[in-house]
Scaffold this motif. Structure first.
Motif, mmCIF file in Angstrom:
data_model
loop_
_atom_site.group_PDB
_atom_site.id
_atom_site.type_symbol
_atom_site.label_atom_id
_atom_site.label_comp_id
_atom_site.label_asym_id
_atom_site.label_seq_id
_atom_site.Cartn_x
_atom_site.Cartn_y
_atom_site.Cartn_z
ATOM 1 N N ASN A 44 0.874 -1.123 -0.046
ATOM 2 C CA ASN A 44 -0.036 -0.576 0.343
ATOM 3 C C ASN A 44 0.432 1.210 0.457
ATOM 4 O O ASN A 44 0.762 2.094 -0.905
ATOM 5 N N TYR A 45 1.756 1.591 0.706
ATOM 6 C CA TYR A 45 2.315 2.398 0.905
ATOM 7 C C TYR A 45 3.443 2.332 -0.564
ATOM 8 O O TYR A 45 4.043 3.587 -1.096
ATOM 9 N N ALA A 46 4.058 1.257 -1.439
ATOM 10 C CA ALA A 46 4.505 1.569 -2.774
ATOM 11 C C ALA A 46 3.658 2.297 -3.482
ATOM 12 O O ALA A 46 4.049 2.933 -4.062
ATOM 13 N N LEU A 47 2.382 1.692 -3.053
ATOM 14 C CA LEU A 47 1.591 2.703 -4.294
ATOM 15 C C LEU A 47 0.986 3.432 -4.267
ATOM 16 O O LEU A 47 0.943 4.431 -4.875
ATOM 17 N N GLN A 48 1.349 4.640 -3.089
ATOM 18 C CA GLN A 48 1.510 6.027 -2.598
ATOM 19 C C GLN A 48 2.159 6.720 -3.196
ATOM 20 O O GLN A 48 2.400 7.284 -3.402
ATOM 21 N N ARG A 49 3.654 6.188 -3.363
ATOM 22 C CA ARG A 49 5.127 6.297 -3.529
ATOM 23 C C ARG A 49 4.509 6.284 -5.259
ATOM 24 O O ARG A 49 4.829 7.496 -6.299
ATOM 25 N N VAL A 50 3.964 5.723 -5.800
ATOM 26 C CA VAL A 50 3.741 5.849 -7.460
ATOM 27 C C VAL A 50 3.070 6.720 -7.740
ATOM 28 O O VAL A 50 2.751 7.443 -8.334
ATOM 29 N N ALA A 51 1.623 6.883 -6.831
ATOM 30 C CA ALA A 51 0.920 7.833 -6.743
ATOM 31 C C ALA A 51 1.493 9.344 -7.222
ATOM 32 O O ALA A 51 0.963 10.090 -8.021
ATOM 33 N N THR A 52 2.728 9.207 -5.816
ATOM 34 C CA THR A 52 3.547 10.962 -5.595
ATOM 35 C C THR A 52 3.692 10.900 -7.140
ATOM 36 O O THR A 52 4.015 12.170 -7.288
ATOM 37 N N ARG A 53 4.994 10.214 -7.317
ATOM 38 C CA ARG A 53 5.376 10.061 -8.598
ATOM 39 C C ARG A 53 4.836 10.148 -9.322
ATOM 40 O O ARG A 53 5.092 11.025 -10.873
ATOM 41 N N TYR A 54 3.745 10.090 -10.028
ATOM 42 C CA TYR A 54 2.216 10.396 -10.994
ATOM 43 C C TYR A 54 1.812 11.924 -10.572
ATOM 44 O O TYR A 54 1.985 12.559 -11.921
ATOM 45 N N GLU A 55 1.878 12.429 -9.277
ATOM 46 C CA GLU A 55 1.024 13.589 -8.949
ATOM 47 C C GLU A 55 2.506 14.966 -9.745
ATOM 48 O O GLU A 55 2.573 15.920 -10.251
ATOM 49 N N ALA A 56 3.242 14.446 -9.742
ATOM 50 C CA ALA A 56 4.417 14.832 -10.021
ATOM 51 C C ALA A 56 5.134 15.109 -11.108
ATOM 52 O O ALA A 56 5.924 16.015 -12.026
ATOM 53 N N GLY A 57 4.854 14.324 -12.422
ATOM 54 C CA GLY A 57 4.601 14.221 -13.524
ATOM 55 C C GLY A 57 5.842 13.220 -13.889
ATOM 56 O O GLY A 57 6.116 13.139 -14.863
ATOM 57 N N GLU A 58 6.177 12.565 -12.848
ATOM 58 C CA GLU A 58 7.337 10.930 -13.249
ATOM 59 C C GLU A 58 6.885 10.281 -13.824
ATOM 60 O O GLU A 58 7.393 9.293 -14.722
ATOM 61 N N TYR A 59 5.969 9.820 -13.807
ATOM 62 C CA TYR A 59 4.793 8.567 -13.836
ATOM 63 C C TYR A 59 3.379 9.144 -15.216
ATOM 64 O O TYR A 59 2.888 9.870 -14.418
ATOM 65 N N TYR A 60 3.056 7.959 -15.853
ATOM 66 C CA TYR A 60 1.605 8.068 -16.562
ATOM 67 C C TYR A 60 1.456 7.486 -16.053
ATOM 68 O O TYR A 60 1.288 6.514 -15.049
ATOM 69 N N ILE A 61 -0.371 7.352 -16.591
ATOM 70 C CA ILE A 61 -1.472 6.786 -16.442
ATOM 71 C C ILE A 61 -1.095 5.306 -16.100
ATOM 72 O O ILE A 61 -1.580 4.613 -15.538
ATOM 73 N N ALA A 62 -0.389 4.808 -17.527
ATOM 74 C CA ALA A 62 0.115 3.380 -17.408
ATOM 75 C C ALA A 62 0.743 3.426 -16.500
ATOM 76 O O ALA A 62 0.060 1.593 -16.282
ATOM 77 N N ASP A 63 1.386 3.655 -15.810
ATOM 78 C CA ASP A 63 2.425 3.580 -14.796
ATOM 79 C C ASP A 63 1.470 2.900 -13.992
ATOM 80 O O ASP A 63 1.801 2.082 -12.899
ATOM 81 N N LEU A 64 0.839 4.141 -13.390
ATOM 82 C CA LEU A 64 -0.410 3.515 -12.110
ATOM 83 C C LEU A 64 -1.035 2.328 -12.686
ATOM 84 O O LEU A 64 -1.158 1.698 -11.598
ATOM 85 N N ILE A 65 -1.292 2.035 -13.370
ATOM 86 C CA ILE A 65 -2.626 0.805 -13.889
ATOM 87 C C ILE A 65 -0.832 -0.338 -13.729
ATOM 88 O O ILE A 65 -1.540 -1.188 -13.083
#
Length: 210
Positions: A40-61
């Motif tokens: 769960n914590y790792a997913l929160q980190r992924v979401a943070t990176r998405y919000e920062a523009g480092e990741y795309y929606i595909a990465d979230l999925i």
């Protein structure tokens, strides 16, 4: 203590490494609840990176699918109760016009890990389906998830109908997802809200202890 290797593997969406690390932890008898907290914590980190523009929606999925697969590997997507005794019943679903399910799935898995009986009715759930399930299952708690700002009124519509049919009296309603917040919960008529699965489970436990 958090296992930073697992968190890093999930955060970087390294499927093979994450699978290997989690399998090794299970082999060593590590508490599955602890592992799920790390996921769960790792997913929160992924979401943070998405919000920062480092990741795309595909990465979230992809990250969400990876965590779902890891939870299945751990046997935490099962509807069976770990210790045989239920703390209470929770119905969970993502409101209609929204198909996001990553956060919902984590919440469901963590509830089951805490020995809640969970009925997951999926995504894009209509008002009628929510009402029908509440009548059939008679849950203690309803969890409604929503990520898109466009579904604010949809959630309000569901809760308004629950109130109109007199089903809210013995039912607690918790909001989850990016929309969760004090003002929003008050506006739609929910009893509480949570921005993450860990806090959400804690709220559900407190409600049923009262």
């Amino acid at each position: 203590m958090m296992d930073t290797k697992i968190i890093s593997a999930v955060e970087t969406i390294d499927e093979k490494r994450a699978m290997k690390l989690v399998a090794a932890e299970i082999e060593l008898g590590k508490d599955k609840k602890e592992i799920s907290n790390q996921l769960n914590y790792a997913l929160q980190r992924v979401a943070t990176r998405y919000e920062a523009g480092e990741y795309y929606i595909a990465d979230l999925i992809m990250a969400g699918e990876l965590v779902s697969n890891l939870l299945k590997m751990m046997g935490m997507d099962s509807t069976q109760l770990i210790n045989g005794k239920s703390l209470g019943k929770v119905v969970v679903g993502t409101v209609f016009d929204d198909i996001h399910d990553v956060g919902k799935n984590i919440f469901v898995s963590m509830l089951r890990a805490e020995n809640f009986e969970v009925v997951d009715i999926g995504t894009d759930v209509s008002t009628e389906k929510f009402i029908e399930t509440i009548r059939k299952e008679k849950p203690d708690i309803l969890g409604i998830s929503g990520i898109l700002t466009s579904v604010v009124e949809n959630i309000k519509q569901v809760i308004d109908e629950i109130n109109a049919q007199g089903l809210h009296e013995k039912l607690k309603i918790i909001l989850g997802g990016a929309l969760a917040g004090t003002d929003y919960a008050k506006y739609v008529g929910a009893d509480g809200y949570s921005g993450d699965a860990i806090e959400g489970v804690s709220i559900c436990k407190k409600w049923l202890e009262q």
